[in-house]
Design a protein around this motif. Structure first.
Motif, short mmCIF file in Angstrom:
data_model
loop_
_atom_site.label_atom_id
_atom_site.label_comp_id
_atom_site.label_asym_id
_atom_site.label_seq_id
_atom_site.Cartn_x
_atom_site.Cartn_y
_atom_site.Cartn_z
N VAL A 31 50.39 28.39 27.11
CA VAL A 31 48.97 28.50 26.77
C VAL A 31 48.59 29.98 26.69
N PHE A 32 48.14 30.40 25.52
CA PHE A 32 47.77 31.79 25.28
C PHE A 32 46.25 31.91 25.27
N ILE A 33 45.71 32.71 26.18
CA ILE A 33 44.26 32.83 26.33
C ILE A 33 43.79 34.18 25.78
N ILE A 34 42.92 34.09 24.78
CA ILE A 34 42.44 35.27 24.06
C ILE A 34 40.92 35.35 24.17
N GLY A 35 40.39 36.54 24.45
CA GLY A 35 38.95 36.71 24.40
C GLY A 35 38.30 37.21 25.67
N SER A 36 39.02 37.12 26.81
CA SER A 36 38.47 37.73 28.03
C SER A 36 38.92 39.19 28.07
N LYS A 37 38.27 39.98 28.91
CA LYS A 37 38.69 41.38 29.04
C LYS A 37 39.96 41.50 29.86
N GLY A 38 40.37 40.37 30.47
CA GLY A 38 41.63 40.35 31.18
C GLY A 38 41.50 40.10 32.67
N ILE A 39 42.65 39.91 33.31
CA ILE A 39 42.70 39.75 34.76
C ILE A 39 43.68 40.77 35.33
N TYR A 64 50.70 30.35 31.59
CA TYR A 64 49.59 31.04 30.95
C TYR A 64 50.00 32.44 30.50
N HIS A 65 49.48 32.83 29.34
CA HIS A 65 49.62 34.18 28.81
C HIS A 65 48.20 34.69 28.57
N VAL A 66 47.86 35.84 29.12
CA VAL A 66 46.48 36.32 29.08
C VAL A 66 46.40 37.71 28.47
N SER A 67 45.55 37.85 27.45
CA SER A 67 45.34 39.17 26.85
C SER A 67 44.37 39.99 27.69
N VAL A 113 59.07 34.87 17.34
CA VAL A 113 60.41 35.36 17.69
C VAL A 113 61.03 34.56 18.84
N ARG A 114 60.32 33.54 19.28
CA ARG A 114 60.84 32.65 20.34
C ARG A 114 60.72 31.21 19.87
N PRO A 115 61.58 30.80 18.96
CA PRO A 115 61.50 29.44 18.40
C PRO A 115 61.65 28.34 19.45
N SER A 116 62.11 28.74 20.65
CA SER A 116 62.23 27.76 21.74
C SER A 116 60.86 27.30 22.25
N ILE A 117 59.80 28.08 21.99
CA ILE A 117 58.46 27.69 22.43
C ILE A 117 57.96 26.57 21.53
N GLN A 118 57.69 25.45 22.13
CA GLN A 118 57.27 24.27 21.38
C GLN A 118 55.78 24.00 21.58
N LYS A 119 55.08 23.72 20.49
CA LYS A 119 53.66 23.33 20.52
C LYS A 119 52.78 24.25 21.37
N PRO A 120 52.81 25.54 21.12
CA PRO A 120 51.96 26.45 21.91
C PRO A 120 50.48 26.18 21.67
N GLU A 406 43.93 21.57 33.15
CA GLU A 406 45.37 21.28 33.17
C GLU A 406 45.66 19.97 32.46
N ASN A 407 44.83 18.97 32.66
CA ASN A 407 45.02 17.69 31.98
C ASN A 407 44.91 17.84 30.47
N ILE A 408 43.94 18.63 30.01
CA ILE A 408 43.75 18.87 28.57
C ILE A 408 44.95 19.61 27.99
N PHE A 409 45.42 20.64 28.67
CA PHE A 409 46.55 21.42 28.17
C PHE A 409 47.84 20.60 28.13
N LEU A 410 48.06 19.78 29.14
CA LEU A 410 49.30 19.02 29.22
C LEU A 410 49.33 17.85 28.24
N LYS A 411 48.17 17.38 27.80
CA LYS A 411 48.13 16.34 26.77
C LYS A 411 48.79 16.82 25.49
N ASN A 412 48.77 18.13 25.27
CA ASN A 412 49.33 18.72 24.06
C ASN A 412 50.83 18.47 23.94
N ILE A 413 51.48 18.34 25.10
CA ILE A 413 52.94 18.13 25.10
C ILE A 413 53.28 16.83 24.39
N ASP A 414 52.40 15.83 24.53
CA ASP A 414 52.70 14.51 23.97
C ASP A 414 52.12 14.28 22.57
#
Length: 415
Positions: A31-39, A64-67, A113-120, A406-414
């Motif tokens: 999950v890549f999170i864009i738009g906050s000033k960061g943590i 999680y990946h955070v910009s 560049v990471r084709p192993s990442i599925q359904k980001p 977490e429930n919303i994000f994990l639904k994406n796997i299926d």
């Protein structure tokens, strides 16, 4: 012999890479999170949200990946999230737009560049980059990814923007709604607005509120930090009304000040805010507040434990926000202050329900409510406090909010 070793090393590397690929595929939803000033979080709603989302994470099938806005290309880990800096030039009002685009491009290229990442999942906070999202959405789709958007509040209503900028916000919002695979709204009223305003896009929406807590401040009532602050501001505990928020017209400072001046209260009115001279001068001309010794602009308070204690020891809290969805400062007030006096708009009623008192912008309405509040007995005030804290615990605890995400994000796997 060396050839055999070389071949064996290649086999080992391939096996290690296969394990990494398998881990990405089977164990982690990226999950890549864009738009906050960061943590770590700076002082802001989206920043606090991302901080709590990672802090309260319980399902570690999510990565999680955070910009973060930064002056270099540093990468680091915080609360288990992979964080990366995006260097943004100082280009004025367009800085936030540049930042969102650059951060989203970085995340897309990271996945390419990471084709192993599925359904980001790419989760964009706010609707700043609508005119550019079409091209970026195509790239996301090519990766097998999905675009989630938090539409935030009605940014195009904010008085600080010029007519042309407000027009941009409206267009940008429309295009973000058009291209989003899912819009996560932190207010039921914002969700309703999205569905009713953009029916031709048949937007897929869900409601997940912002979070807060009811944990008391670690500072005691007679702690040196708090008593020193009171002394410096010439205040007494439980003898002031309070407001905490951005110093902008749509938060109705003019109405609150005018009405407070009309009231008979002997309490002070304490404004914790980042004052801008231009707006302050406008308020002086319109209200003459500088002639009323009860009204005190005290600057900002960045010590969160002190700020919580200031809320706890207020006689009452004013909330005049009328733009946007679930407001963090309202949740914090409900979690800490017993008596809350809120502007009567859908967003605020949705959050507080029957745990607060409500006022309108009609002449004399808030002044009368202040006078009424001054006459309330301690037991009645405490009852409102209990209702407010129960409301936060029931619907806005961070544990509850993070679980929903977490429930919303994990639904994406299926999917």
């Amino acid at each position: 012999m060396s050839t055999t070793i070389e071949v064996n090393n290649k086999i080992v590397k391939k096996l290690e890479q296969h394990k990494t690929n398998l881990a990405y595929r089977t164990n982690k939803q990226q999950v890549f999170i864009i738009g906050s000033k960061g943590i770590p979080a700076s002082y802001g709603g989206f920043e606090t949200f991302v901080e709590k989302l990672t802090e309260y994470q319980t399902n570690f099938r999510i990565r999680y990946h955070v910009s973060r806005i930064g002056n270099d290309t540093m990468r680091y880990e915080y609360n288990g999230a992979k964080c990366f800096n995006v260097n943004v030039p100082d280009i004025g009002a367009a800085k936030a737009i540049y930042y969102d685009i650059a951060a989203l491009r970085y995340c897309i290229n990271y996945c390419k560049v990471r084709p192993s990442i599925q359904k980001p999942i790419f989760y964009v906070l706010a609707c700043r980059i609508g005119p550019f999202i079409g091209t970026l959405k195509k790239q996301i789709a090519e990766l097998g990814g999905t675009l989630y958007v938090n539409p935030d509040g009605h940014e195009w209503k904010r008085a600080k923007w010029s007519a042309s900028v407000r027009k941009y916000w409206k267009i940008s919002e429309k295009l973000m709604v058009k291209h989003a695979d899912l819009l996560i709204c932190d207010s039921k009223n914002i969700e309703k607005y999205i569905r009713e305003t953009f029916p031709k896009y048949n937007p897929r929406t869900t409601f997940i509120a912002y979070g807060s807590d009811t944990t008391p401040s670690i500072l005691s009532d007679n702690s040196e930090t708090f008593t020193k602050w009171l002394s410096e501001k010439n205040l007494r505990a439980n003898h002031y009304y309070l407001v905490v928020g951005r110093f902008v017209p749509e938060n109705n400072y003019e109405t609150m000040i005018k009405e407070f001046m009309k009231s008979k209260t002997s309490h002070d009115f304490v404004l914790v805010t980042n004052v801008t001279e231009k707006f302050l001068e406008e308020l002086k001309l319109k209200t003459g507040f500088h002639k009323d010794k009860r009204i005190k602009f005290v600057g900002t308070v960045y010590d969160q434990e002190l700020l919580k204690k200031i809320r706890e020891q207020a006689y009452g809290y004013f909330h005049g926000h009328e733009v946007g969805g679930t407001n963090p400062s309202l949740l914090e007030a409900l979690g800490s202050t017993n008596l809350n006096l809120l502007l009567d708009v859908n967003f605020n009623r949705e959050v507080a329900q029957n745990s607060a008192l409500y006022w309108t912008k009609e002449n004399g309405n808030l002044a009368a409510l202040i006078d009424k509040a001054d006459q309330m007995c301690p037991q009645e005030i405490n009852e409102y406090g209990k209702k407010a804290k129960a409301r936060i615990t029931e619907a806005y605890s961070w544990q509850h909010i993070v679980s929903q995400y977490e429930n919303i994000f994990l639904k994406n796997i299926d999917i």
